[in-house]
Design a protein around this motif. Sequence first.
Motif, PDB file in Angstrom:
ATOM      1  N   SER A 100      -3.643  12.081  -0.847  1.00  0.00           N
ATOM      2  CA  SER A 100      -3.757  10.969  -0.335  1.00  0.00           C
ATOM      3  C   SER A 100      -4.805  10.042  -0.495  1.00  0.00           C
ATOM      4  O   SER A 100      -5.441  10.451  -1.290  1.00  0.00           O
ATOM      5  CB  SER A 100      -3.903  11.840   1.489  1.00  0.00           C
ATOM      6  OG  SER A 100      -2.965  12.903   1.532  1.00  0.00           O
ATOM      7  N   ALA A 101      -4.179   8.961   0.363  1.00  0.00           N
ATOM      8  CA  ALA A 101      -5.074   7.716   0.137  1.00  0.00           C
ATOM      9  C   ALA A 101      -6.760   8.013   0.822  1.00  0.00           C
ATOM     10  O   ALA A 101      -6.629   9.289   1.319  1.00  0.00           O
ATOM     11  CB  ALA A 101      -5.250   6.422   0.987  1.00  0.00           C
ATOM     12  N   GLU A 102      -7.782   7.366  -0.238  1.00  0.00           N
ATOM     13  CA  GLU A 102      -8.859   7.729   0.567  1.00  0.00           C
ATOM     14  C   GLU A 102      -9.743   6.657   0.817  1.00  0.00           C
ATOM     15  O   GLU A 102     -11.145   6.521   1.707  1.00  0.00           O
ATOM     16  CB  GLU A 102     -10.177   8.422  -0.462  1.00  0.00           C
ATOM     17  CG  GLU A 102      -9.741   9.974  -1.073  1.00  0.00           C
ATOM     18  CD  GLU A 102     -10.404  10.125  -2.251  1.00  0.00           C
ATOM     19  OE1 GLU A 102     -11.609  10.820  -1.882  1.00  0.00           O
ATOM     20  OE2 GLU A 102     -10.204  10.539  -3.289  1.00  0.00           O
ATOM     21  N   THR A 103      -9.185   5.506   0.918  1.00  0.00           N
ATOM     22  CA  THR A 103      -9.930   4.460   1.398  1.00  0.00           C
ATOM     23  C   THR A 103      -8.662   3.809   1.923  1.00  0.00           C
ATOM     24  O   THR A 103      -7.321   3.739   1.685  1.00  0.00           O
ATOM     25  CB  THR A 103     -10.626   3.748   0.725  1.00  0.00           C
ATOM     26  OG1 THR A 103     -10.784   2.669   1.236  1.00  0.00           O
ATOM     27  CG2 THR A 103      -9.039   3.154  -0.902  1.00  0.00           C
ATOM     28  N   ILE A 107      -1.657  -1.033  -0.955  1.00  0.00           N
ATOM     29  CA  ILE A 107      -1.217  -1.232  -2.404  1.00  0.00           C
ATOM     30  C   ILE A 107      -0.576  -2.113  -3.801  1.00  0.00           C
ATOM     31  O   ILE A 107       0.622  -3.071  -3.535  1.00  0.00           O
ATOM     32  CB  ILE A 107       0.365   0.560  -2.567  1.00  0.00           C
ATOM     33  CG1 ILE A 107       0.013   1.381  -1.632  1.00  0.00           C
ATOM     34  CG2 ILE A 107       0.507   0.512  -3.894  1.00  0.00           C
ATOM     35  CD1 ILE A 107      -1.207   2.258  -1.960  1.00  0.00           C
ATOM     36  N   ILE A 127      -5.154   0.135  -5.242  1.00  0.00           N
ATOM     37  CA  ILE A 127      -5.078   0.195  -4.292  1.00  0.00           C
ATOM     38  C   ILE A 127      -6.225  -1.519  -4.249  1.00  0.00           C
ATOM     39  O   ILE A 127      -7.542  -1.022  -4.212  1.00  0.00           O
ATOM     40  CB  ILE A 127      -6.187   0.912  -2.828  1.00  0.00           C
ATOM     41  CG1 ILE A 127      -5.360   2.812  -2.672  1.00  0.00           C
ATOM     42  CG2 ILE A 127      -6.310   0.243  -1.079  1.00  0.00           C
ATOM     43  CD1 ILE A 127      -5.539   3.568  -1.606  1.00  0.00           C
ATOM     44  N   ARG A 190     -12.488   4.784  -5.374  1.00  0.00           N
ATOM     45  CA  ARG A 190     -11.607   6.122  -4.361  1.00  0.00           C
ATOM     46  C   ARG A 190     -10.108   4.666  -4.004  1.00  0.00           C
ATOM     47  O   ARG A 190      -9.681   4.851  -3.834  1.00  0.00           O
ATOM     48  CB  ARG A 190     -12.186   6.190  -3.471  1.00  0.00           C
ATOM     49  CG  ARG A 190     -12.919   7.167  -3.329  1.00  0.00           C
ATOM     50  CD  ARG A 190     -13.843   7.551  -1.543  1.00  0.00           C
ATOM     51  NE  ARG A 190     -14.500   8.301  -2.320  1.00  0.00           N
ATOM     52  CZ  ARG A 190     -15.390   9.609  -0.631  1.00  0.00           C
ATOM     53  NH1 ARG A 190     -15.179   8.300  -0.362  1.00  0.00           N
ATOM     54  NH2 ARG A 190     -15.848   9.801  -0.947  1.00  0.00           N
ATOM     55  N   VAL A 193      -6.174   5.598  -7.502  1.00  0.00           N
ATOM     56  CA  VAL A 193      -6.217   7.080  -6.653  1.00  0.00           C
ATOM     57  C   VAL A 193      -5.786   7.825  -8.532  1.00  0.00           C
ATOM     58  O   VAL A 193      -4.890   7.373  -9.467  1.00  0.00           O
ATOM     59  CB  VAL A 193      -4.464   6.826  -5.970  1.00  0.00           C
ATOM     60  CG1 VAL A 193      -4.265   8.428  -6.030  1.00  0.00           C
ATOM     61  CG2 VAL A 193      -5.160   6.460  -4.453  1.00  0.00           C
ATOM     62  N   VAL A 212      -1.767   1.473   3.444  1.00  0.00           N
ATOM     63  CA  VAL A 212      -2.472   2.494   3.565  1.00  0.00           C
ATOM     64  C   VAL A 212      -3.803   2.939   4.429  1.00  0.00           C
ATOM     65  O   VAL A 212      -4.570   1.782   4.390  1.00  0.00           O
ATOM     66  CB  VAL A 212      -2.288   3.319   2.221  1.00  0.00           C
ATOM     67  CG1 VAL A 212      -1.259   3.755   1.795  1.00  0.00           C
ATOM     68  CG2 VAL A 212      -3.449   2.963   1.752  1.00  0.00           C
ATOM     69  N   SER A 216      -3.541   9.304   4.511  1.00  0.00           N
ATOM     70  CA  SER A 216      -2.243   9.048   3.785  1.00  0.00           C
ATOM     71  C   SER A 216      -1.839   9.404   2.969  1.00  0.00           C
ATOM     72  O   SER A 216      -1.526   9.195   1.668  1.00  0.00           O
ATOM     73  CB  SER A 216      -1.938   7.293   4.626  1.00  0.00           C
ATOM     74  OG  SER A 216      -2.523   6.598   5.133  1.00  0.00           O
ATOM     75  N   MET A 218       0.402  10.118  -0.749  1.00  0.00           N
ATOM     76  CA  MET A 218       0.990   8.858  -1.936  1.00  0.00           C
ATOM     77  C   MET A 218       1.673   9.815  -2.222  1.00  0.00           C
ATOM     78  O   MET A 218       2.786   9.774  -2.770  1.00  0.00           O
ATOM     79  CB  MET A 218      -0.112   8.093  -2.314  1.00  0.00           C
ATOM     80  CG  MET A 218      -0.915   7.656  -1.321  1.00  0.00           C
ATOM     81  SD  MET A 218      -2.311   6.966  -1.787  1.00  0.00           S
ATOM     82  CE  MET A 218      -1.653   5.381  -2.990  1.00  0.00           C
TER      83      MET A 218
END
Length: 377
Positions: A100-103, A107, A127, A190, A193, A212, A216, A218
């Motif tokens: 998942s997204a961390e920030t 995209i 990102i 972050r 990804v 995102v 979220s 991914m």
Amino acid sequence: MKAAIKFLPLLALSILTFSCAKEDDVTAKKAKLESLKSELAKVSTEIRDLEKELMELDPEFAQQNKKSILITTAAARKGEFTHFVEVTGSVLSKKNVSISAETAGRILEVPAVEGMRVAKGQILARIDSEVIQRNIEELENSLALAKTIFEKQERLWSQKIGTEIQYLEAKNRKEGLEKNLASLKTQLDRAFVRAPFNGTVETVQVRIGELVQPGSPMFQFVGESDLFIEADISESYVGVLSKGDSVEVSFPSVGKSIQTKVSAVGAIINPNNRTFKVEVFLPNMESLKPNMISVLKIQDYKSPDSVIIPSHLILSDNRGDYVFIVEEGLSKKKYIKRGMSFGDETEVKEGLQGNETLVDKGFREVGDNFSVNIAQL
């Protein structure tokens, strides 16, 4: 000329006489052939009737005139009989994770595609991080000034000039900015990804331009290590299998087989198909991939001293199962009580000792007390 004309009627008469004689001879021979055939059929019938009567009246005559049947033989044997359960399983990975997204951000790039094999740390997506980058630049400028002030304050304090509070404030400001900068750099990292370990991208759930948020989903990612096999076993084998049991696993797609052990046995029966889960340990093998089909051969029965015969030689009638054995040139019908079968071998519980010679090829043509002739192969 007149003499030649007188000779022609005589020649025609001779030819006609010869032709009639030839036809009479053929007719006579055909009649004789039919008569002989009729006599032969009559004699053959009388011979068969006499043989039948004599075979009923004289057993010795019946034994002498019985036709031998050409056969081959196979030997019953005594030894260890093992039965296996064969089930289909699937190679899975304990490292099957959702990335998942961390920030938060948009995209900008998705170099990963479904089915792509990647190494640990390889970038899967990028990102937008422009805001974070600007904040880092501002902090780096502020930190540079804070470091200069701290260094000067440190020199003054070493000369006992100024107050300790001024020195501590300069130091605290510098260290605070360093921590903030480190935090922003972590956030910047972050924005890229990356693959958490070596593995395969199963699914890609984002597209370029999408926005995102932290959390979220991914990617669905499957690692190439920590593999195991999962199979569904019929509930009829509950209690037969347990953790630590030996199991042979083959992989048809790569033509390999290994010997391993059951690592876990499920405690719940699936009500839909009446099966329970079995997990089998799988060592690291380069050729194995997640979701690969495997065939598990699990031992569920073993008898160290059994009579074993080829399964295809067993016949059945209203009385039960039987085989034909060879004794003194005759085929003998032997009723047996069969046990378990695996492959082309069957365990015989009763009826044979293990030293008998069985009728192999030709076993469907023989009967009880038929004369047999063993082919020399």
